[in-house]
Design a protein around this motif. Sequence first.
Motif, short mmCIF file in Angstrom:
data_model
loop_
_atom_site.label_atom_id
_atom_site.label_comp_id
_atom_site.label_asym_id
_atom_site.label_seq_id
_atom_site.Cartn_x
_atom_site.Cartn_y
_atom_site.Cartn_z
N GLU A 179 32.86 -8.98 8.36
CA GLU A 179 31.64 -8.27 8.78
C GLU A 179 31.94 -7.08 9.70
O GLU A 179 31.09 -6.22 9.89
CB GLU A 179 30.65 -9.25 9.43
N ASN A 180 33.15 -7.04 10.27
CA ASN A 180 33.48 -5.92 11.17
C ASN A 180 34.20 -4.78 10.46
O ASN A 180 34.48 -3.76 11.06
CB ASN A 180 34.35 -6.42 12.33
N LYS A 183 30.67 -0.75 8.92
CA LYS A 183 29.28 -0.91 9.36
C LYS A 183 28.32 -0.19 8.41
O LYS A 183 27.66 0.78 8.78
CB LYS A 183 29.09 -0.40 10.80
N GLU A 301 25.87 4.34 8.93
CA GLU A 301 25.13 4.29 10.20
C GLU A 301 24.63 5.68 10.63
O GLU A 301 23.48 5.82 11.07
CB GLU A 301 26.09 3.70 11.26
N ARG A 324 22.64 -4.99 8.53
CA ARG A 324 24.06 -4.64 8.61
C ARG A 324 24.86 -5.88 8.23
O ARG A 324 24.32 -7.00 8.27
CB ARG A 324 24.40 -4.19 10.03
#
Length: 337
Positions: A179-180, A183, A301, A324
Amino acid sequence: MKISVVSPANIAFIKYWGRKNEKLFIPRNNNISMTMDGCLTTATVQTNPDLKEDVIEVKYYGEEYKKLESNSIKQKNLFDQVARIRKDAGKKEKVFIRSENNFPSDAGIAASASSFSALTAALLIAYGLEEKFLDKKELSRQIRFCGSGSAVRSAYGGFVEFKTGKSHKESYAEQIADENHWKLVDIVAVVDPEKKHTSSSRGHLLTKTCPYYETRIKEMQRRIKWTKDAIIKKDFEKLGYCIEQDSTSMHAVMMTSDPPIYYWNGGTMKIMQEILFARQNGLQCYFTIDAGPNVHVICEEKNIKRVQKLLHDISEVQFTIVNRPCLGVRTSNKHLF
Ligand code: DP6
């Protein structure tokens, strides 16, 4: 024992449409998704030796708790999943389950993805099969048994691939990146929050009647590779290209099945056209649509405000949900009862 879990929904970049094995719910093609942190299901499960039957209560968005009966394919699959896990664990006690979504269900926002992954995870732990919850590959196989393919991908966070295969063992999900890693943002533009008119289960069966289905399966193989590659290299343009092509390819199959399934409405088309127009004017964003009329717009983003404005200027858009990437299904200490 009382167990609570939280699970995200996910948006498919490469779509699952059609099954290779109906009994084992094995998808015809590998499919790829990103988890959505704004669309969550919380589920609490408690085994109870005094209960005569399993009780499942669901609280849909904006409604009160309702007791489920096994009177639809989806709901029957849910009760079957409870019975299967209990048998697997060698237990007898029935369960009381409550589950709650924080977003509208069944409108192409993969409500079953978050619900079925949450319930499977909580049931495994409640019946003492925690090792099957902790081994995410095995968890994904277990989730597959509840009949919602999209749910399988919520076993992991971030970007996930659910693989087809020849057997139960071979068909499971794997994480492409966590998930990191990137983004990315998925803004869901809701043009109709009502339940979809044709279930995905029926749609999977109807692929057999579509004369173009095998063409989709053939041509999508390189798109699956490109999509994984684009995620790993964070190549937004390449990813966006693949996402849009795959969505339209799946909808072409839906519309040319017999009988045909049309999930889009006027608002859906309007958004698609506005996105294409915005790209010609330099705003990088791409659309993808599941089995419903609502549109998921994928952007980076830095462009989120501009995309939000574009969507809110379209009169058919009732509201938007910003998502996200996030963790996959995980335990929680927030109990629902
Ligand atoms: C169009 O059989 O997983 O969302 O359980 O209703 O989510 P649900 O359907 P499922 O088929 C998924 C259909 C899809 C595409 C996708 O999510 O891959």
